[in-house]
Write a protein that holds these residues in place. Structure first.
Motif, mmCIF file in Angstrom:
data_model
loop_
_atom_site.group_PDB
_atom_site.id
_atom_site.type_symbol
_atom_site.label_atom_id
_atom_site.label_comp_id
_atom_site.label_asym_id
_atom_site.label_seq_id
_atom_site.Cartn_x
_atom_site.Cartn_y
_atom_site.Cartn_z
ATOM 1 N N ASP A 166 -22.335 -4.060 -1.418
ATOM 2 C CA ASP A 166 -20.773 -3.475 -0.721
ATOM 3 C C ASP A 166 -21.437 -2.324 -0.162
ATOM 4 N N ASN A 232 -23.844 -10.030 -6.512
ATOM 5 C CA ASN A 232 -22.807 -9.064 -5.737
ATOM 6 C C ASN A 232 -23.434 -7.729 -6.425
ATOM 7 N N HIS A 235 -22.192 -4.452 -7.843
ATOM 8 C CA HIS A 235 -21.290 -4.614 -8.912
ATOM 9 C C HIS A 235 -21.590 -5.459 -9.885
ATOM 10 N N ARG A 292 -14.069 -13.351 -0.750
ATOM 11 C CA ARG A 292 -14.304 -11.876 -1.073
ATOM 12 C C ARG A 292 -14.047 -10.838 -0.405
ATOM 13 N N GLU A 293 -14.174 -11.229 1.097
ATOM 14 C CA GLU A 293 -13.749 -9.939 1.828
ATOM 15 C C GLU A 293 -12.285 -9.712 1.948
ATOM 16 N N ASP A 296 -11.867 -7.525 -1.148
ATOM 17 C CA ASP A 296 -12.404 -6.411 -1.035
ATOM 18 C C ASP A 296 -11.379 -5.494 0.031
#
Length: 303
Positions: A166, A232, A235, A292-293, A296
């Protein structure tokens, strides 16, 4: 022979026979698991329901589903019989050493005897086979010299498209984790100084973890232990926090997705019936990255 098969058929059609067959499958062949957190995205997503292959690493001790009560309560063993062992890069279902009544799913990044360390988020692996073996088997990877040894830098970012960092999470970030080990939120050092964490009605009291996540000393994995990390990477509550996983804690490997649903209750039809290996290929991994983007952007309040 026909008489025996007829009796077996009759037994399997009875309530007792059906129960015995179902329990045998759950205990020794396959068990259903649900991915509850995002620690393995983009490879496995929140809302993925999968069958775990329970005989991949020997035969685990049978436990009553949901209650997690061992069928042999007089024994502390978590494995009935040893079998194969994980390879580097395998996705593994296991019982974490700090809470054996739950199941985690992570990627095995280091084997017994391997050494590793994390520096500014980068994972460095020194395989137990030594420098010459590493140079021969990791051609095309980024290699580095440190502590008088040859290390492979971020081998799983190289091998698996689902492994990622990230970029919005700073090196000095804090991670809020509840007492069940679930990551709730990541915050900056400045935010951590301003807040006082309290329990509330909906969740257990929380604590701040000052991460050895992004920087660690050199760790050598113990004999019969395996070092697990989430895809990930920034996280994930994994072996960086609570250590490597004993072999007897290994339950199996993900087999295939039998159902998947996102947070908006939309069924992910394209993931159903797919194996983890399938899901790491296009177009499935590309869709997972896109999802996921988008999440986010919502999480960080971006447009």
């Amino acid at each position: 022979m026909k008489h025996f098969l007829f009796k077996a058929y009759k037994f399997s059609n009875s309530w007792t026979g059906t129960l015995v067959i179902v329990l045998f499958v759950i205990f020794f062949v396959a068990q259903a698991f649900r991915i509850p957190t995002g620690s393995m995205k983009d490879s496995l997503l929140i809302g993925d329901h999968l069958f775990g292959k329970k005989f991949s690493y020997g035969i685990p001790m049978p436990h009553i589903p949901f209650l997690e009560i061992s069928l042999m309560p007089w024994s502390d063993s978590l494995k009935l019989m040893d079998g194969s062992t994980p390879k580097r890069g395998d996705i593994v279902i296991f019982r974490p050493p700090h809470n054996i009544k739950t199941h985690f799913v992570k990627r095995c990044v280091a084997l017994p005897g391997d050494e590793l360390f994390v520096r500014n988020k980068d994972l460095y692996i020194h395989p137990k086979e030594g420098d010459e073996w590493t140079k021969e088997h990791y051609k095309g990877y980024t290699l580095a010299q440190a502590y008088g040894k040859t290390w492979v830098v971020n081998p799983y970012l190289h091998d698996h498209k689902g492994v990622h960092h990230d970029n919005k999470m700073a090196i000095d970030s804090y991670t809020i984790v509840d007492n069940n080990g679930q990551i709730k939120k990541s915050i900056s050092l400045e935010e951590a100084k301003k807040i006082q964490l309290k329990s509330d009605e909906r969740m257990a009291p929380t604590r701040l973890l000052i991460p050895p996540v992004f920087n660690t000393d050199v760790i050598q994995v113990e004999e019969d232990h395996y070092f697990m990390m989430g895809d990930n990477r920034d996280h994930s509550n994994d072996s960086r926090f609570w250590g490597s996983v004993p072999y007897e804690n290994l339950e199996g490997t993900p087999w295939f997705i039998y159902f998947s649903i996102d947070k908006n209750w939309r069924i992910r039809w394209d993931r159903m019936g797919k194996t983890p290996e399938d899901l790491e290929q296009s177009p499935y991994i590309d869709r997972a990255i896109k999802e996921r983007e988008e999440q986010d952007k919502e999480y960080y309040g971006l447009t």
